[in-house]
Write a protein that holds these residues in place. Sequence first.
Motif, PDB file in Angstrom:
ATOM      1  N   ALA A   1       0.842  -1.203   0.000  1.00 26.69           N
ATOM      2  CA  ALA A   1       0.000   0.000   0.000  1.00 26.69           C
ATOM      3  C   ALA A   1       0.877   1.253   0.000  1.00 26.69           C
ATOM      4  O   ALA A   1       0.588   2.225  -0.711  1.00 26.69           O
ATOM      5  CB  ALA A   1      -0.933  -0.007   1.204  1.00 26.69           C
ATOM      6  N   TYR A   2       1.953   1.240   0.769  1.00 26.89           N
ATOM      7  CA  TYR A   2       2.879   2.380   0.817  1.00 26.89           C
ATOM      8  C   TYR A   2       3.478   2.642  -0.562  1.00 26.89           C
ATOM      9  O   TYR A   2       3.524   3.787  -1.025  1.00 26.89           O
ATOM     10  CB  TYR A   2       3.984   2.107   1.840  1.00 26.89           C
ATOM     11  CG  TYR A   2       5.029   3.191   1.905  1.00 26.89           C
ATOM     12  CD1 TYR A   2       4.759   4.397   2.532  1.00 26.89           C
ATOM     13  CD2 TYR A   2       6.289   3.018   1.346  1.00 26.89           C
ATOM     14  CE1 TYR A   2       5.703   5.401   2.600  1.00 26.89           C
ATOM     15  CE2 TYR A   2       7.240   4.006   1.409  1.00 26.89           C
ATOM     16  CZ  TYR A   2       6.947   5.198   2.033  1.00 26.89           C
ATOM     17  OH  TYR A   2       7.887   6.186   2.098  1.00 26.89           O
TER      18      TYR A   2
ATOM     19  N   LEU B   1      -0.118  10.429  -1.891  1.00 22.06           N
ATOM     20  CA  LEU B   1      -0.223  11.071  -0.578  1.00 22.06           C
ATOM     21  C   LEU B   1       0.962  11.980  -0.270  1.00 22.06           C
ATOM     22  O   LEU B   1       0.875  12.834   0.611  1.00 22.06           O
ATOM     23  CB  LEU B   1      -0.320  10.012   0.522  1.00 22.06           C
ATOM     24  CG  LEU B   1      -1.535   9.092   0.506  1.00 22.06           C
ATOM     25  CD1 LEU B   1      -1.445   8.086   1.640  1.00 22.06           C
ATOM     26  CD2 LEU B   1      -2.810   9.901   0.614  1.00 22.06           C
ATOM     27  N   GLY B   2       2.075  11.768  -0.916  1.00 17.39           N
ATOM     28  CA  GLY B   2       3.297  12.473  -0.589  1.00 17.39           C
ATOM     29  C   GLY B   2       4.093  11.685   0.434  1.00 17.39           C
ATOM     30  O   GLY B   2       3.549  10.838   1.157  1.00 17.39           O
ATOM     31  N   PHE B   3       5.385  11.949   0.483  1.00 18.70           N
ATOM     32  CA  PHE B   3       6.274  11.164   1.337  1.00 18.70           C
ATOM     33  C   PHE B   3       5.893  11.250   2.806  1.00 18.70           C
ATOM     34  O   PHE B   3       5.808  10.237   3.491  1.00 18.70           O
ATOM     35  CB  PHE B   3       7.727  11.614   1.151  1.00 18.70           C
ATOM     36  CG  PHE B   3       8.691  10.821   1.973  1.00 18.70           C
ATOM     37  CD1 PHE B   3       9.149   9.601   1.530  1.00 18.70           C
ATOM     38  CD2 PHE B   3       9.131  11.286   3.207  1.00 18.70           C
ATOM     39  CE1 PHE B   3      10.030   8.853   2.286  1.00 18.70           C
ATOM     40  CE2 PHE B   3      10.002  10.554   3.977  1.00 18.70           C
ATOM     41  CZ  PHE B   3      10.462   9.326   3.514  1.00 18.70           C
ATOM     42  N   PHE B   4       5.678  12.448   3.311  1.00 19.74           N
ATOM     43  CA  PHE B   4       5.416  12.603   4.740  1.00 19.74           C
ATOM     44  C   PHE B   4       4.173  11.850   5.193  1.00 19.74           C
ATOM     45  O   PHE B   4       4.220  11.055   6.127  1.00 19.74           O
ATOM     46  CB  PHE B   4       5.300  14.080   5.122  1.00 19.74           C
ATOM     47  CG  PHE B   4       4.828  14.271   6.532  1.00 19.74           C
ATOM     48  CD1 PHE B   4       5.673  14.005   7.592  1.00 19.74           C
ATOM     49  CD2 PHE B   4       3.533  14.678   6.805  1.00 19.74           C
ATOM     50  CE1 PHE B   4       5.238  14.151   8.907  1.00 19.74           C
ATOM     51  CE2 PHE B   4       3.093  14.825   8.109  1.00 19.74           C
ATOM     52  CZ  PHE B   4       3.946  14.557   9.151  1.00 19.74           C
ATOM     53  N   LEU B   5       3.049  12.096   4.529  1.00 17.65           N
ATOM     54  CA  LEU B   5       1.800  11.453   4.946  1.00 17.65           C
ATOM     55  C   LEU B   5       1.842   9.942   4.725  1.00 17.65           C
ATOM     56  O   LEU B   5       1.404   9.173   5.588  1.00 17.65           O
ATOM     57  CB  LEU B   5       0.613  12.057   4.199  1.00 17.65           C
ATOM     58  CG  LEU B   5       0.272  13.507   4.558  1.00 17.65           C
ATOM     59  CD1 LEU B   5      -0.814  14.045   3.641  1.00 17.65           C
ATOM     60  CD2 LEU B   5      -0.137  13.610   6.013  1.00 17.65           C
ATOM     61  N   ALA B   6       2.369   9.508   3.577  1.00 16.20           N
ATOM     62  CA  ALA B   6       2.428   8.073   3.295  1.00 16.20           C
ATOM     63  C   ALA B   6       3.354   7.359   4.275  1.00 16.20           C
ATOM     64  O   ALA B   6       3.045   6.264   4.750  1.00 16.20           O
ATOM     65  CB  ALA B   6       2.885   7.836   1.858  1.00 16.20           C
ATOM     66  N   THR B   7       4.471   7.980   4.602  1.00 12.50           N
ATOM     67  CA  THR B   7       5.416   7.348   5.523  1.00 12.50           C
ATOM     68  C   THR B   7       4.846   7.298   6.934  1.00 12.50           C
ATOM     69  O   THR B   7       5.008   6.294   7.637  1.00 12.50           O
ATOM     70  CB  THR B   7       6.770   8.090   5.500  1.00 12.50           C
ATOM     71  OG1 THR B   7       7.265   8.073   4.153  1.00 12.50           O
ATOM     72  CG2 THR B   7       7.780   7.430   6.411  1.00 12.50           C
ATOM     73  N   ALA B   8       4.177   8.364   7.368  1.00  8.83           N
ATOM     74  CA  ALA B   8       3.547   8.340   8.685  1.00  8.83           C
ATOM     75  C   ALA B   8       2.491   7.238   8.758  1.00  8.83           C
ATOM     76  O   ALA B   8       2.433   6.480   9.739  1.00  8.83           O
ATOM     77  CB  ALA B   8       2.933   9.704   9.011  1.00  8.83           C
TER      78      ALA B   8
ATOM     79  N   PHE C   1       2.456  -0.340  10.213  1.00  8.95           N
ATOM     80  CA  PHE C   1       3.408  -1.410  10.494  1.00  8.95           C
ATOM     81  C   PHE C   1       3.520  -1.673  11.996  1.00  8.95           C
ATOM     82  O   PHE C   1       3.618  -2.818  12.430  1.00  8.95           O
ATOM     83  CB  PHE C   1       4.773  -1.063   9.896  1.00  8.95           C
ATOM     84  CG  PHE C   1       5.569  -2.256   9.509  1.00  8.95           C
ATOM     85  CD1 PHE C   1       5.351  -2.881   8.288  1.00  8.95           C
ATOM     86  CD2 PHE C   1       6.525  -2.777  10.356  1.00  8.95           C
ATOM     87  CE1 PHE C   1       6.083  -4.000   7.924  1.00  8.95           C
ATOM     88  CE2 PHE C   1       7.253  -3.889  10.000  1.00  8.95           C
ATOM     89  CZ  PHE C   1       7.038  -4.501   8.783  1.00  8.95           C
ATOM     90  N   ILE C   2       3.494  -0.609  12.781  1.00 11.19           N
ATOM     91  CA  ILE C   2       3.545  -0.765  14.240  1.00 11.19           C
ATOM     92  C   ILE C   2       2.311  -1.519  14.731  1.00 11.19           C
ATOM     93  O   ILE C   2       2.408  -2.431  15.563  1.00 11.19           O
ATOM     94  CB  ILE C   2       3.666   0.615  14.928  1.00 11.19           C
ATOM     95  CG1 ILE C   2       5.042   1.223  14.645  1.00 11.19           C
ATOM     96  CG2 ILE C   2       3.427   0.504  16.429  1.00 11.19           C
ATOM     97  CD1 ILE C   2       5.162   2.690  15.051  1.00 11.19           C
TER      98      ILE C   2
END
Length: 187
Positions: A110-111, A118-125, A131-132
């Motif tokens: 999905a990432y 979504l952009g890097f910041f939102l997708a990574t958050a 994942f957590i």
Amino acid sequence: MRIASRLARAAPYALLLALAAGFYVLAGRIEYVAPNDRIGPDFWPRAILAILALVCAYELVKSLFLARSGSVGGVLQTLMERAPGVAADSASAPGPSLARLAGGIGVTLAYVFLVDKLGFFLATAAYLFGFIVVGGYRRWGFALITAVGGSLAMVLVFMKIVYVSLPLGVGPFQRVSLALLALLGVR
């Protein structure tokens, strides 16, 4: 510990050390003149290879001269064993889970598909949070804080130190990314 088992444990580190040295020499052939106030793309491969070489040298010494038993625990393992309320044996720890594995693969896929939108910041958050949670951590507030903080840290490292352009997203997600970058002072 027998010499043969010490050599067997040290062999992968010796191979990686030799590869790191060879690639370091190759990375030295990168020709780039960086502006005065910035490091060039030739810096990072050599820095990473130097760190890899140091870690391999440490592990070689540890494997050949310092290992006294067949099992060497790490710092995290030692801290977990000493933590209050944590059993010293692994019998109480959950075993491997096919559902968690599938969840982790799903969150990662999905990432990959959403990071451009979504952009890097939102997708990574979102990825870190997912994942957590898939990993079994149930304090969702702390997981959210960790995910947002981790994503912010990566944005800062990639854009202010490494100078990598990251996906900003599209539409309203791009506006969020640009506002965040302006807030962080990234141009």
